[in-house]
Design a protein around this motif. Structure first.
Motif, PDB file in Angstrom:
ATOM      1  N   THR A   9      27.248  49.660  40.938  1.00  0.00           N
ATOM      2  CA  THR A   9      26.695  49.404  42.271  1.00  0.00           C
ATOM      3  C   THR A   9      26.606  47.908  42.536  1.00  0.00           C
ATOM      4  N   GLN A  10      26.688  47.105  41.471  1.00  0.00           N
ATOM      5  CA  GLN A  10      26.556  45.651  41.589  1.00  0.00           C
ATOM      6  C   GLN A  10      27.870  44.916  41.344  1.00  0.00           C
ATOM      7  N   VAL A  11      28.751  45.530  40.574  1.00  0.00           N
ATOM      8  CA  VAL A  11      30.080  44.970  40.293  1.00  0.00           C
ATOM      9  C   VAL A  11      31.080  46.030  40.746  1.00  0.00           C
ATOM     10  N   VAL A  12      31.604  45.847  41.958  1.00  0.00           N
ATOM     11  CA  VAL A  12      32.403  46.882  42.614  1.00  0.00           C
ATOM     12  C   VAL A  12      33.884  46.521  42.555  1.00  0.00           C
ATOM     13  N   LEU A  13      34.695  47.469  42.095  1.00  0.00           N
ATOM     14  CA  LEU A  13      36.147  47.292  42.019  1.00  0.00           C
ATOM     15  C   LEU A  13      36.818  48.033  43.163  1.00  0.00           C
TER      16      LEU A  13
ATOM     17  N   ALA B 218      39.464  51.325  51.643  1.00  0.00           N
ATOM     18  CA  ALA B 218      38.936  51.087  50.293  1.00  0.00           C
ATOM     19  C   ALA B 218      38.141  49.784  50.247  1.00  0.00           C
ATOM     20  N   ILE B 219      38.610  48.774  50.964  1.00  0.00           N
ATOM     21  CA  ILE B 219      37.880  47.502  51.028  1.00  0.00           C
ATOM     22  C   ILE B 219      36.537  47.719  51.721  1.00  0.00           C
ATOM     23  N   ALA B 220      36.534  48.469  52.818  1.00  0.00           N
ATOM     24  CA  ALA B 220      35.276  48.782  53.516  1.00  0.00           C
ATOM     25  C   ALA B 220      34.327  49.522  52.584  1.00  0.00           C
ATOM     26  N   ARG B 221      34.856  50.463  51.797  1.00  0.00           N
ATOM     27  CA  ARG B 221      34.016  51.231  50.864  1.00  0.00           C
ATOM     28  C   ARG B 221      33.383  50.307  49.821  1.00  0.00           C
ATOM     29  N   GLY B 222      34.113  49.274  49.404  1.00  0.00           N
ATOM     30  CA  GLY B 222      33.542  48.300  48.473  1.00  0.00           C
ATOM     31  C   GLY B 222      32.494  47.414  49.123  1.00  0.00           C
ATOM     32  N   LEU B 223      32.769  46.988  50.347  1.00  0.00           N
ATOM     33  CA  LEU B 223      31.864  46.073  51.038  1.00  0.00           C
ATOM     34  C   LEU B 223      30.537  46.725  51.428  1.00  0.00           C
ATOM     35  N   VAL B 224      30.547  48.029  51.757  1.00  0.00           N
ATOM     36  CA  VAL B 224      29.280  48.688  52.128  1.00  0.00           C
ATOM     37  C   VAL B 224      28.293  48.704  50.968  1.00  0.00           C
ATOM     38  N   MET B 225      28.798  48.539  49.763  1.00  0.00           N
ATOM     39  CA  MET B 225      27.933  48.552  48.581  1.00  0.00           C
ATOM     40  C   MET B 225      27.086  47.283  48.465  1.00  0.00           C
ATOM     41  N   GLN B 226      27.453  46.222  49.168  1.00  0.00           N
ATOM     42  CA  GLN B 226      26.771  44.936  49.082  1.00  0.00           C
ATOM     43  C   GLN B 226      26.657  44.473  47.628  1.00  0.00           C
ATOM     44  N   PRO B 227      27.796  44.400  46.925  1.00  0.00           N
ATOM     45  CA  PRO B 227      27.748  44.076  45.492  1.00  0.00           C
ATOM     46  C   PRO B 227      27.437  42.602  45.242  1.00  0.00           C
ATOM     47  N   LYS B 228      27.024  42.315  44.026  1.00  0.00           N
ATOM     48  CA  LYS B 228      26.858  40.920  43.593  1.00  0.00           C
ATOM     49  C   LYS B 228      28.214  40.336  43.233  1.00  0.00           C
ATOM     50  N   ILE B 229      29.109  41.180  42.695  1.00  0.00           N
ATOM     51  CA  ILE B 229      30.474  40.767  42.384  1.00  0.00           C
ATOM     52  C   ILE B 229      31.420  41.798  42.988  1.00  0.00           C
ATOM     53  N   LEU B 230      32.392  41.317  43.758  1.00  0.00           N
ATOM     54  CA  LEU B 230      33.411  42.179  44.358  1.00  0.00           C
ATOM     55  C   LEU B 230      34.730  41.884  43.675  1.00  0.00           C
ATOM     56  N   LEU B 231      35.308  42.907  43.036  1.00  0.00           N
ATOM     57  CA  LEU B 231      36.588  42.798  42.334  1.00  0.00           C
ATOM     58  C   LEU B 231      37.666  43.418  43.213  1.00  0.00           C
ATOM     59  N   LEU B 232      38.664  42.648  43.567  1.00  0.00           N
ATOM     60  CA  LEU B 232      39.715  43.119  44.467  1.00  0.00           C
ATOM     61  C   LEU B 232      41.055  43.040  43.740  1.00  0.00           C
ATOM     62  N   ASP B 233      41.679  44.187  43.529  1.00  0.00           N
ATOM     63  CA  ASP B 233      42.956  44.243  42.832  1.00  0.00           C
ATOM     64  C   ASP B 233      44.090  44.250  43.862  1.00  0.00           C
ATOM     65  N   GLU B 234      44.686  43.094  44.078  1.00  0.00           N
ATOM     66  CA  GLU B 234      45.770  42.904  45.051  1.00  0.00           C
ATOM     67  C   GLU B 234      45.407  43.533  46.401  1.00  0.00           C
ATOM     68  N   PRO B 235      44.307  43.072  47.007  1.00  0.00           N
ATOM     69  CA  PRO B 235      43.777  43.736  48.200  1.00  0.00           C
ATOM     70  C   PRO B 235      44.619  43.569  49.455  1.00  0.00           C
ATOM     71  N   THR B 236      45.513  42.608  49.473  1.00  0.00           N
ATOM     72  CA  THR B 236      46.248  42.336  50.711  1.00  0.00           C
ATOM     73  C   THR B 236      47.714  42.752  50.640  1.00  0.00           C
ATOM     74  N   SER B 237      48.116  43.430  49.583  1.00  0.00           N
ATOM     75  CA  SER B 237      49.544  43.716  49.368  1.00  0.00           C
ATOM     76  C   SER B 237      50.163  44.572  50.464  1.00  0.00           C
ATOM     77  N   ALA B 238      49.388  45.435  51.120  1.00  0.00           N
ATOM     78  CA  ALA B 238      49.948  46.324  52.148  1.00  0.00           C
ATOM     79  C   ALA B 238      49.375  46.050  53.542  1.00  0.00           C
TER      80      ALA B 238
END
Length: 196
Positions: free
Chosen positions: A82-86, A150-170
């Motif tokens: 909930t704090q480190v979101v991938l 998927a990015i929105a789903r990560g951002l709604v969590m309000q994490p302390k660390i947001l891990l993005l695996d090639e978030p802009t590829s598509a």
């Protein structure tokens, strides 16, 4: 104690599950609140493997990882995530509609319905997700649309660390520009650490 790192890796290595070849070897770094870190390398260099270590989807073969000055292995995985979101490279909506997929992690946390709705609306608006997407399922979306959800789903969590695996590829270039501005604002105003 403002100088304490949010997360620290000390001599972390990861070996392949079969054999003893290294996927990652002797990785050490610190990340503080609000930091932005880009991991670059060729395909197969271990970028995704490193991100998976940071929220305990994998465990290091050797070395230690600390989160907020505690051993990462001692933090329950559900609480940590909930704090480190991938946000994975290949997003899945798990058979849900867009609306349900974005809200799902908040429902798991048993947040009040009003807060779930408010966070959902905030990120749907900020990312300019069209209203007519909200009742669509995964098969009715392009890869870029799924990636944005998927990015929105990560951002709604309000994490302390947001891990993005090639978030802009598509994503289209205009959406990429908007996303990068949002991430910049998150790191500077909310002190969210971003690793991508």
């Amino acid at each position: 104690m403002p100088n304490l790192p949010l997360m620290e890796l000390r001599e972390v290595s990861l070996t392949a599950s079969i054999g003893s070849s290294y996927l990652l070897q002797n990785i050490s770094f610190r990340i503080a609140r609000g930091d932005r870190l880009a991991i670059i390398g060729a395909s197969g260099a271990g970028k995704t493997s490193l991100l998976r270590l940071l929220n305990r989807l994998s465990s290091p073969s050797t070395g230690s990882i600390y989160f907020e000055d505690g051993d990462l292995d001692r933090i329950p995985a559900t609480r940590l995530r909930t704090q480190v979101v991938l946000v994975p490279q290949e997003p899945k909506l798990l058979g849900m509609t867009v609306r349900d997929a974005i809200a799902y992690p908040l429902k798991l946390q048993q947040l009040p319905k009003a807060e779930i709705q408010q966070r959902l609306e905030t990120w749907v608006n900020n990312l300019k997700i069209a209203d007519d997407w909200l009742d669509r399922n995964e098969l009715q979306l392009s890869l870029g649309q799924r990636q944005l959800v998927a990015i929105a789903r990560g951002l709604v969590m309000q994490p302390k660390i947001l891990l993005l695996d090639e978030p802009t590829s598509a994503l289209d270039i205009g959406i990429v520009d908007r996303l990068l501005k949002i991430l910049d604002q998150l790191s500077s105003e909310n002190e969210t650490a971003i690793i991508m």
